[in-house]
Design a protein around this motif. Structure first.
Motif, PDB file in Angstrom:
ATOM      1  N   TYR A 128       0.995  -1.125   0.037  1.00 11.38           N
ATOM      2  CA  TYR A 128      -0.044   0.173  -0.047  1.00 11.38           C
ATOM      3  C   TYR A 128       0.817   1.312  -0.147  1.00 11.38           C
ATOM      4  O   TYR A 128       0.613   2.316  -0.639  1.00 11.38           O
ATOM      5  CB  TYR A 128      -1.055  -0.047   1.153  1.00 11.38           C
ATOM      6  CG  TYR A 128      -1.995  -1.139   0.774  1.00 11.38           C
ATOM      7  CD1 TYR A 128      -3.125  -0.491  -0.068  1.00 11.38           C
ATOM      8  CD2 TYR A 128      -2.138  -2.389   1.102  1.00 11.38           C
ATOM      9  CE1 TYR A 128      -4.097  -1.593  -0.520  1.00 11.38           C
ATOM     10  CE2 TYR A 128      -3.034  -3.327   0.777  1.00 11.38           C
ATOM     11  CZ  TYR A 128      -4.084  -2.774  -0.028  1.00 11.38           C
ATOM     12  OH  TYR A 128      -4.980  -3.592  -0.686  1.00 11.38           O
ATOM     13  N   GLU A 129       2.110   1.054   0.503  1.00  9.07           N
ATOM     14  CA  GLU A 129       2.811   2.151   0.433  1.00  9.07           C
ATOM     15  C   GLU A 129       3.229   2.536  -1.092  1.00  9.07           C
ATOM     16  O   GLU A 129       3.344   3.695  -1.491  1.00  9.07           O
ATOM     17  CB  GLU A 129       4.106   2.291   1.306  1.00  9.07           C
ATOM     18  CG  GLU A 129       3.893   2.270   2.957  1.00  9.07           C
ATOM     19  CD  GLU A 129       5.228   1.995   3.719  1.00  9.07           C
ATOM     20  OE1 GLU A 129       6.193   2.020   3.063  1.00  9.07           O
ATOM     21  OE2 GLU A 129       4.947   1.837   4.855  1.00  9.07           O
ATOM     22  N   ASP A 130       3.895   1.463  -1.794  1.00  8.92           N
ATOM     23  CA  ASP A 130       3.872   1.412  -3.183  1.00  8.92           C
ATOM     24  C   ASP A 130       2.853   2.003  -3.990  1.00  8.92           C
ATOM     25  O   ASP A 130       2.868   2.793  -4.782  1.00  8.92           O
ATOM     26  CB  ASP A 130       4.190  -0.023  -3.578  1.00  8.92           C
ATOM     27  CG  ASP A 130       5.496  -0.641  -3.210  1.00  8.92           C
ATOM     28  OD1 ASP A 130       6.516   0.142  -2.574  1.00  8.92           O
ATOM     29  OD2 ASP A 130       5.762  -1.895  -3.382  1.00  8.92           O
ATOM     30  N   LYS A 131       1.572   1.405  -3.773  1.00  9.50           N
ATOM     31  CA  LYS A 131       0.394   2.187  -4.224  1.00  9.50           C
ATOM     32  C   LYS A 131       0.319   3.691  -4.064  1.00  9.50           C
ATOM     33  O   LYS A 131      -0.067   4.334  -5.009  1.00  9.50           O
ATOM     34  CB  LYS A 131      -0.857   1.391  -3.814  1.00  9.50           C
ATOM     35  CG  LYS A 131      -1.192   0.126  -4.374  1.00  9.50           C
ATOM     36  CD  LYS A 131      -2.461  -0.361  -3.950  1.00  9.50           C
ATOM     37  CE  LYS A 131      -3.726   0.195  -4.621  1.00  9.50           C
ATOM     38  NZ  LYS A 131      -4.641  -0.888  -4.677  1.00  9.50           N
ATOM     39  N   SER A 132       0.496   4.182  -3.012  1.00 14.71           N
ATOM     40  CA  SER A 132       0.528   5.485  -2.599  1.00 14.71           C
ATOM     41  C   SER A 132       1.710   6.308  -3.441  1.00 14.71           C
ATOM     42  O   SER A 132       1.007   7.405  -3.732  1.00 14.71           O
ATOM     43  CB  SER A 132       0.594   5.775  -1.095  1.00 14.71           C
ATOM     44  OG  SER A 132      -0.350   5.202  -0.358  1.00 14.71           O
ATOM     45  N   VAL A 133       2.794   5.767  -3.532  1.00 10.29           N
ATOM     46  CA  VAL A 133       3.865   6.398  -4.083  1.00 10.29           C
ATOM     47  C   VAL A 133       3.510   6.635  -5.508  1.00 10.29           C
ATOM     48  O   VAL A 133       3.613   7.604  -6.192  1.00 10.29           O
ATOM     49  CB  VAL A 133       5.014   5.512  -4.026  1.00 10.29           C
ATOM     50  CG1 VAL A 133       6.098   6.104  -5.091  1.00 10.29           C
ATOM     51  CG2 VAL A 133       5.642   5.959  -2.702  1.00 10.29           C
ATOM     52  N   GLU A 134       2.804   5.588  -6.251  1.00  6.92           N
ATOM     53  CA  GLU A 134       2.261   5.644  -7.578  1.00  6.92           C
ATOM     54  C   GLU A 134       1.361   6.801  -7.758  1.00  6.92           C
ATOM     55  O   GLU A 134       1.232   7.466  -8.675  1.00  6.92           O
ATOM     56  CB  GLU A 134       1.764   4.268  -8.051  1.00  6.92           C
ATOM     57  CG  GLU A 134       2.684   3.021  -8.385  1.00  6.92           C
ATOM     58  CD  GLU A 134       2.092   1.577  -8.782  1.00  6.92           C
ATOM     59  OE1 GLU A 134       0.990   1.808  -9.036  1.00  6.92           O
ATOM     60  OE2 GLU A 134       2.762   0.749  -8.269  1.00  6.92           O
ATOM     61  N   ILE A 135       0.374   6.841  -6.681  1.00  6.56           N
ATOM     62  CA  ILE A 135      -0.650   7.820  -6.889  1.00  6.56           C
ATOM     63  C   ILE A 135       0.051   9.392  -6.642  1.00  6.56           C
ATOM     64  O   ILE A 135      -0.262  10.266  -7.311  1.00  6.56           O
ATOM     65  CB  ILE A 135      -1.664   7.437  -5.935  1.00  6.56           C
ATOM     66  CG1 ILE A 135      -2.379   6.425  -6.114  1.00  6.56           C
ATOM     67  CG2 ILE A 135      -2.546   8.829  -5.629  1.00  6.56           C
ATOM     68  CD1 ILE A 135      -3.356   5.852  -5.054  1.00  6.56           C
TER      69      ILE A 135
END
Length: 119
Positions: free
Chosen positions: A10-17
């Motif tokens: 979810y940190e990776d997803k947040s970085v992408e966003i």
């Protein structure tokens, strides 16, 4: 998947966003004596400190509810030290929470105001 792997996902997803929204990622999992902040990003003249929270269900509350007064105080102190160490005095600070309920994102910008934690 263990809790650290889920957190990383979810940190990776947040970085992408954040990147898709024109933020530059400055740090991930930044630590100092006050604790850790998941993501530090920059957009224009603002440094944004992002806490990422994930919940599979809301049975015990939403992720953003875990960012309580005590947690906010630690994040603010951590951010102040970070800003001083990087000599970012000219930048504004903002504190966000990217809270996931399964894969649904609730991005709360400006989660903290000075009066809420005694500044």
């Amino acid at each position: 998947m263990n809790t650290r792997e889920i957190g990383n996902k979810y940190e990776d997803k947040s970085v992408e966003i954040l990147i898709k929204n024109s933020y530059k990622i400055l740090e991930r999992n930044y630590q100092n004596k006050f604790g850790e902040i998941d993501i530090i990003a920059q957009k224009y003249d603002e440094i944004v400190f992002v806490e990422v929270k994930y919940r599979k269900t809301n049975k015990f509350g939403y992720g953003y509810e875990a960012v309580d007064r005590k947690k906010l105080f630690k994040i603010v102190k951590l951010a102040q030290l970070y800003m001083q160490s990087k000599k970012y005095e000219k930048y504004k600070m903002r504190f966000d929470c990217m809270s996931y309920l399964e894969d649904e994102l609730d991005w709360i910008k400006n989660i903290v105001w000075g009066d809420e934690i005694g500044f």
